[in-house]
Design a protein around this motif. Structure first.
Motif, PDB file in Angstrom:
ATOM      1  N   ALA A   1       0.827  -1.209   0.000  1.00 41.16           N
ATOM      2  CA  ALA A   1       0.000   0.000   0.000  1.00 41.16           C
ATOM      3  C   ALA A   1       0.862   1.260   0.000  1.00 41.16           C
ATOM      4  O   ALA A   1       0.584   2.230  -0.726  1.00 41.16           O
ATOM      5  N   ALA A   2       1.921   1.235   0.810  1.00 34.58           N
ATOM      6  CA  ALA A   2       2.798   2.413   0.883  1.00 34.58           C
ATOM      7  C   ALA A   2       3.579   2.595  -0.418  1.00 34.58           C
ATOM      8  O   ALA A   2       3.788   3.717  -0.878  1.00 34.58           O
ATOM      9  N   LEU A   3       4.015   1.494  -1.032  1.00 34.51           N
ATOM     10  CA  LEU A   3       4.720   1.592  -2.310  1.00 34.51           C
ATOM     11  C   LEU A   3       3.786   2.070  -3.413  1.00 34.51           C
ATOM     12  O   LEU A   3       4.199   2.812  -4.319  1.00 34.51           O
ATOM     13  N   GLN A   4       2.530   1.640  -3.352  1.00 38.19           N
ATOM     14  CA  GLN A   4       1.546   2.072  -4.344  1.00 38.19           C
ATOM     15  C   GLN A   4       1.388   3.593  -4.306  1.00 38.19           C
ATOM     16  O   GLN A   4       1.323   4.255  -5.355  1.00 38.19           O
ATOM     17  N   GLN A   5       1.341   4.150  -3.125  1.00 39.99           N
ATOM     18  CA  GLN A   5       1.188   5.598  -2.987  1.00 39.99           C
ATOM     19  C   GLN A   5       2.393   6.341  -3.574  1.00 39.99           C
ATOM     20  O   GLN A   5       2.247   7.460  -4.081  1.00 39.99           O
ATOM     21  N   ARG A   6       3.548   5.691  -3.520  1.00 39.59           N
ATOM     22  CA  ARG A   6       4.756   6.335  -4.044  1.00 39.59           C
ATOM     23  C   ARG A   6       5.008   6.000  -5.513  1.00 39.59           C
ATOM     24  O   ARG A   6       6.006   6.433  -6.085  1.00 39.59           O
ATOM     25  N   GLY A   7       4.124   5.208  -6.114  1.00 42.22           N
ATOM     26  CA  GLY A   7       4.287   4.845  -7.516  1.00 42.22           C
ATOM     27  C   GLY A   7       5.399   3.839  -7.756  1.00 42.22           C
ATOM     28  O   GLY A   7       5.932   3.740  -8.868  1.00 42.22           O
ATOM     29  N   LEU A   8       5.734   3.039  -6.736  1.00 37.40           N
ATOM     30  CA  LEU A   8       6.845   2.089  -6.850  1.00 37.40           C
ATOM     31  C   LEU A   8       6.393   0.634  -6.745  1.00 37.40           C
ATOM     32  O   LEU A   8       7.243  -0.253  -6.661  1.00 37.40           O
ATOM     33  N   LEU A   9       5.100   0.385  -6.763  1.00 39.03           N
ATOM     34  CA  LEU A   9       4.615  -0.991  -6.710  1.00 39.03           C
ATOM     35  C   LEU A   9       4.380  -1.493  -8.127  1.00 39.03           C
ATOM     36  O   LEU A   9       3.456  -1.042  -8.817  1.00 39.03           O
ATOM     37  N   ALA A  10       5.222  -2.429  -8.568  1.00 41.69           N
ATOM     38  CA  ALA A  10       5.018  -3.039  -9.885  1.00 41.69           C
ATOM     39  C   ALA A  10       3.754  -3.883  -9.875  1.00 41.69           C
ATOM     40  O   ALA A  10       2.971  -3.851 -10.822  1.00 41.69           O
ATOM     41  N   ASP A  11       3.552  -4.639  -8.791  1.00 39.57           N
ATOM     42  CA  ASP A  11       2.340  -5.443  -8.629  1.00 39.57           C
ATOM     43  C   ASP A  11       2.436  -6.170  -7.294  1.00 39.57           C
ATOM     44  O   ASP A  11       3.517  -6.328  -6.725  1.00 39.57           O
ATOM     45  N   LEU A  12       1.274  -6.594  -6.793  1.00 35.61           N
ATOM     46  CA  LEU A  12       1.204  -7.499  -5.649  1.00 35.61           C
ATOM     47  C   LEU A  12       0.416  -8.717  -6.096  1.00 35.61           C
ATOM     48  O   LEU A  12      -0.766  -8.603  -6.435  1.00 35.61           O
ATOM     49  N   VAL A  13       1.072  -9.875  -6.117  1.00 35.90           N
ATOM     50  CA  VAL A  13       0.434 -11.124  -6.499  1.00 35.90           C
ATOM     51  C   VAL A  13       0.211 -11.933  -5.237  1.00 35.90           C
ATOM     52  O   VAL A  13       1.169 -12.332  -4.565  1.00 35.90           O
ATOM     53  N   ARG A  14      -1.070 -12.167  -4.895  1.00 39.10           N
ATOM     54  CA  ARG A  14      -1.436 -12.899  -3.675  1.00 39.10           C
ATOM     55  C   ARG A  14      -1.999 -14.259  -4.049  1.00 39.10           C
ATOM     56  O   ARG A  14      -2.737 -14.398  -5.026  1.00 39.10           O
ATOM     57  N   PHE A  15      -1.672 -15.256  -3.235  1.00 38.78           N
ATOM     58  CA  PHE A  15      -2.212 -16.592  -3.437  1.00 38.78           C
ATOM     59  C   PHE A  15      -3.003 -16.997  -2.187  1.00 38.78           C
ATOM     60  O   PHE A  15      -2.427 -17.206  -1.129  1.00 38.78           O
ATOM     61  N   ASP A  16      -4.305 -17.090  -2.342  1.00 36.62           N
ATOM     62  CA  ASP A  16      -5.128 -17.516  -1.220  1.00 36.62           C
ATOM     63  C   ASP A  16      -4.849 -18.976  -0.874  1.00 36.62           C
ATOM     64  O   ASP A  16      -4.698 -19.816  -1.762  1.00 36.62           O
ATOM     65  N   GLY A  17      -4.755 -19.259   0.426  1.00 32.47           N
ATOM     66  CA  GLY A  17      -4.557 -20.628   0.877  1.00 32.47           C
ATOM     67  C   GLY A  17      -3.150 -21.156   0.706  1.00 32.47           C
ATOM     68  O   GLY A  17      -2.888 -22.318   0.995  1.00 32.47           O
ATOM     69  N   VAL A  18      -2.213 -20.332   0.242  1.00 28.80           N
ATOM     70  CA  VAL A  18      -0.831 -20.749   0.016  1.00 28.80           C
ATOM     71  C   VAL A  18       0.046 -20.223   1.140  1.00 28.80           C
ATOM     72  O   VAL A  18      -0.098 -19.071   1.565  1.00 28.80           O
ATOM     73  N   GLY A  19       0.957 -21.068   1.629  1.00 27.34           N
ATOM     74  CA  GLY A  19       1.841 -20.693   2.714  1.00 27.34           C
ATOM     75  C   GLY A  19       3.148 -20.089   2.239  1.00 27.34           C
ATOM     76  O   GLY A  19       3.208 -19.396   1.216  1.00 27.34           O
ATOM     77  N   HIS A  20       4.217 -20.394   2.970  1.00 23.15           N
ATOM     78  CA  HIS A  20       5.511 -19.749   2.722  1.00 23.15           C
ATOM     79  C   HIS A  20       6.195 -20.264   1.458  1.00 23.15           C
ATOM     80  O   HIS A  20       7.016 -19.561   0.880  1.00 23.15           O
ATOM     81  N   TYR A  21       5.854 -21.472   1.038  1.00 27.68           N
ATOM     82  CA  TYR A  21       6.542 -22.085  -0.102  1.00 27.68           C
ATOM     83  C   TYR A  21       5.599 -22.210  -1.282  1.00 27.68           C
ATOM     84  O   TYR A  21       4.496 -22.760  -1.160  1.00 27.68           O
ATOM     85  N   LEU A  22       6.026 -21.701  -2.429  1.00 26.38           N
ATOM     86  CA  LEU A  22       5.221 -21.761  -3.635  1.00 26.38           C
ATOM     87  C   LEU A  22       5.614 -22.997  -4.440  1.00 26.38           C
ATOM     88  O   LEU A  22       6.792 -23.294  -4.600  1.00 26.38           O
ATOM     89  N   SER A  23       4.622 -23.689  -4.943  1.00 25.73           N
ATOM     90  CA  SER A  23       4.886 -24.853  -5.779  1.00 25.73           C
ATOM     91  C   SER A  23       3.756 -24.999  -6.781  1.00 25.73           C
ATOM     92  O   SER A  23       2.730 -24.315  -6.697  1.00 25.73           O
ATOM     93  N   GLY A  24       3.947 -25.897  -7.750  1.00 21.91           N
ATOM     94  CA  GLY A  24       2.906 -26.191  -8.716  1.00 21.91           C
ATOM     95  C   GLY A  24       2.454 -24.963  -9.484  1.00 21.91           C
ATOM     96  O   GLY A  24       3.265 -24.162  -9.966  1.00 21.91           O
ATOM     97  N   SER A  25       1.146 -24.787  -9.584  1.00 23.86           N
ATOM     98  CA  SER A  25       0.594 -23.693 -10.376  1.00 23.86           C
ATOM     99  C   SER A  25       0.947 -22.329  -9.787  1.00 23.86           C
ATOM    100  O   SER A  25       1.132 -21.347 -10.525  1.00 23.86           O
ATOM    101  N   ALA A  26       1.046 -22.246  -8.452  1.00 22.27           N
ATOM    102  CA  ALA A  26       1.418 -20.971  -7.830  1.00 22.27           C
ATOM    103  C   ALA A  26       2.830 -20.567  -8.230  1.00 22.27           C
ATOM    104  O   ALA A  26       3.110 -19.395  -8.512  1.00 22.27           O
ATOM    105  N   GLN A  27       3.721 -21.534  -8.279  1.00 22.32           N
ATOM    106  CA  GLN A  27       5.100 -21.237  -8.678  1.00 22.32           C
ATOM    107  C   GLN A  27       5.142 -20.743 -10.120  1.00 22.32           C
ATOM    108  O   GLN A  27       5.852 -19.783 -10.441  1.00 22.32           O
ATOM    109  N   GLN A  28       4.394 -21.379 -11.011  1.00 21.51           N
ATOM    110  CA  GLN A  28       4.391 -20.958 -12.405  1.00 21.51           C
ATOM    111  C   GLN A  28       3.770 -19.579 -12.564  1.00 21.51           C
ATOM    112  O   GLN A  28       4.264 -18.739 -13.323  1.00 21.51           O
ATOM    113  N   THR A  29       2.700 -19.319 -11.839  1.00 21.12           N
ATOM    114  CA  THR A  29       2.079 -17.998 -11.887  1.00 21.12           C
ATOM    115  C   THR A  29       3.056 -16.932 -11.411  1.00 21.12           C
ATOM    116  O   THR A  29       3.115 -15.825 -11.975  1.00 21.12           O
ATOM    117  N   ALA A  30       3.817 -17.257 -10.366  1.00 19.32           N
ATOM    118  CA  ALA A  30       4.818 -16.319  -9.857  1.00 19.32           C
ATOM    119  C   ALA A  30       5.884 -16.032 -10.900  1.00 19.32           C
ATOM    120  O   ALA A  30       6.301 -14.877 -11.092  1.00 19.32           O
TER     121      ALA A  30
END
Length: 602
Positions: free
Chosen positions: A552-581
């Motif tokens: 949110a703070a980066l968005q206000q400063r125009g420095l947020l390229a994007d925020l990609v959130r994965f619902d139900g996903v923990g600290h480690y990305l794998s499978g489709s989440a990893q490819q999306t990332a």
């Protein structure tokens, strides 16, 4: 030391799983290799089903097993330990990856513990289990399901190993990491009387002694970094002596329990991995102390060596060869028999293999694995992605990496940096990051980029940095200063090191405390370049709230390229989440390059 607590388990929970006899599924991975006496067993992922199973390969057949409707796996100490064992009768005892509970021929546990680190012992199964107050070492009688607590501590236990009437194990305190301070203990042991006369034989406040293993004659072997390097020692007649001293790491930082970087061969010979920087080799140590490197096609060997007669079974890989299970001869012929590989053989002919560079700056030498792109729009220097590894007490592995090839095949150069704090370079280098996280790692990544720019290998105006977890913190701190980075990608990033001291798993909290002793949170006002944030909403290690606030703070400063959130996903990305990332990361780079008028291959 010996507690009388006992309990019973009931029910049966193991099922057979079909496996292809010729090769594993495309994209399969292998771990926890072990010898069954006449054959081998290992843990194998099945990408099509998403399950992790135990595979047993004997001369007559190959078979798969799993906990019913679930995967086999352990989250002991957060990162795991040996999750299965075949008893002398051939029965499987395994840990349910979903629950952390133990399944045996007589049934399963159902309690508040997390189980792992299974080992055989005098007709019983030795197991380490953990709760939020400490560890226990227990003995399980597989047929009856009776559990007996042998040892309890508010710290940590690992790698129980039995020889006749003696038991050895690793032990470390609750406020240290095992790669900083770890001890080897032994005690007299019997299934009836439990443990008697415990005594410490190696390790202490400034020594990491790990991986105990008994020789047939009762000699106790272990790894210790008392010389500044993890080398092999043996303890007999009340004293320890070096077996094969060398300025190289012969053990892996013990993130998981039950690692086996060495094994004992017939004729009093020892096989072990030897690591110098990111590259690993297999060596045989002769009875007179002389050693010989075995020629293999592997530059990365997982810490799960197993013996089959006088041959060494290993899980090996290289930058152009996918992970596979192989038997390596130790008779001087260096013959290799591949036992199991994925149907996706090795790497593509155009796979980018790294050049190993050594960058000297700020009084330190940093090792960099530099991957040139395999496709490019023109003959000019390519854009660069600098990748600090996660951990941060780990290293970049010299093996085929799908993520790296994803970017090199699309016109990017990639530089993996073994910054100060990495393993593979001795104890002093490993501990250099203590109290310096977010500073020395950033300096080393910056210097690697500047070196590649100065040598003309990459563009000076298109340098990106991408890291995950602790590496995500490094990437974020790197764009809090001017140049040379244009954009940072932070996956599952630790944003507030001080909060990480409480959110980190019990095992890693001392690590977080040591690293965070002189660090500060990433503050949007200090960020000077664009940032892509990729995060799982269910991440308990690096809470999503920290990332949301930063975004949110980066968005206000125009420095947020994007925020990609994965619902139900923990600290480690794998499978489709990893490819999306990966797709989101590529899109962020291409958008930045379009602003510069740089065209990239499709």
């Amino acid at each position: 030391m010996d507690e009388e607590a006992e309990s019973l388990i009931g029910g049966i929970d193991v099922e057979a799983v079909p496996v292809e006899p010729d090769s594993a599924e495309p994209g399969a991975s292998f771990d926890w290799l072990a010898s069954t006496g006449v054959g081998l067993s290992w843990v194998e992922t099945q990408p099509l089903t998403g399950r992790t199973i135990v595979v047993r390969a004997d001369p007559a057949r190959i078979a798969g097993y799993a906990v019913r409707d679930e995967s086999v796996g352990s989250s002991l100490h957060a990162y795991g330990g040996m999750p299965y064992l075949f008893t002398t009768s051939g029965a499987l005892v395994a840990v349910n990856a979903a629950t952390g509970q133990l399944s045996a021929p007589s049934g399963r546990t159902s309690d508040a513990f997390t189980y792992g680190d299974l080992a055989g012992g005098d007709g019983q199964v030795l197991v380490v289990r953990e709760h939020d107050r400490g560890d226990q070492l227990i003995a399980l009688a597989p047929a009856s399901g009776r559990l007996r607590v042998l040892l309890a501590t508010d710290g940590f236990l690992a790698s129980p190993r039995v020889h006749e009437d003696r038991l050895a194990w690793m032990q470390w305190a609750s406020d240290v990491m095992p790669w900083d301070s770890c001890e080897i203990w032994i005690a007299d042991y019997s299934p009836v009387q439990g443990l008697r006369r415990p005594r410490r034989v190696a390790g202490g406040p400034t020594e990491s002694a790990i991986q105990p293993h008994w020789g047939a004659d009762g000699t106790l072997y272990f790894m210790s970094d008392r010389s500044g390097w993890w080398n092999l020692y043996r303890w007999r007649d009340g004293r320890a002596e070096a077996v094969a001293p060398m300025p190289a790491e012969c053990a892996t930082a013990p993130w998981e329990s039950s690692y086996a970087n060495y094994l004992l061969l017939p004729g009093q010979r020892v096989a072990m991995t030897v690591q110098s920087g990111p590259e690993q080799h297999l060596a045989v140590v002769e009875p007179d102390g002389g050693s010989r490197m075995i020629q293999t096609p592997y530059t990365s060997i997982k810490p799960y060596l197993a013996a089959l007669g006088d041959r060494v079974a290993l899980i090996g890989a290289s930058p152009t060869r996918a992970s596979e299970i192989a038997l390596v001869a130790t008779d001087g012929s260096d013959e290799i028999e591949v036992i199991r590989r994925s149907t996706a053989r090795g790497g593509a002919p155009t796979a980018s293999a790294p050049e190993q560079l050594h960058v000297r700056a700020d009084g330190a030498t940093t090792t960099v694995l530099f991957y040139s792109p395999t496709s490019a729009e023109d003959g000019g220097p390519p854009p660069l992605i600098v990748r600090p590894h996660a951990g941060p007490t780990y290293q970049n592995e010299l093996r085929l990496d799908r993520e790296i090839q994803f970017f090199t095949s699309r016109g990017f150069a990639v530089a993996e940096v073994d910054y100060r704090g990495s393993t593979g370079y001795g104890r002093a280098f490993r501990k250099a990051l203590d109290g310096n996280w977010g500073r020395l790692d950033v300096e080393d990544c910056r210097n690697a980029a500047l070196y590649l720019i100065a040598s003309g290998r990459v563009r000076s105006d298109a340098v990106f940095i991408s890291g995950a977890s602790a590496g995500g913190y490094t990437a974020l701190k790197a764009v809090c200063d001017d140049g040379p980075f244009t954009l940072a990608v932070a996956r599952s990033a630790i944003v507030d090191p001080q909060r990480w001291r409480t959110t980190a798993p019990r095992f890693q909290r001392p690590h977080a405390t040591i690293l965070a002793s002189a660090t500060s949170p990433v503050v949007a006002e200090q960020v000077r370049r664009s940032v892509l944030l990729v995060h799982g909403a269910a991440d308990q290690v690096a809470p999503i709230g920290d990332v949301d606030g930063l975004a949110a703070a980066l968005q206000q400063r125009g420095l947020l390229a994007d925020l990609v959130r994965f619902d139900g996903v923990g600290h480690y990305l794998s499978g489709s989440a990893q490819q999306t990332a990966l797709d989101a990361e590529l899109a962020a780079y291409r958008k930045a390059l379009r602003r510069m008028g740089v065209a990239m291959p499709a």
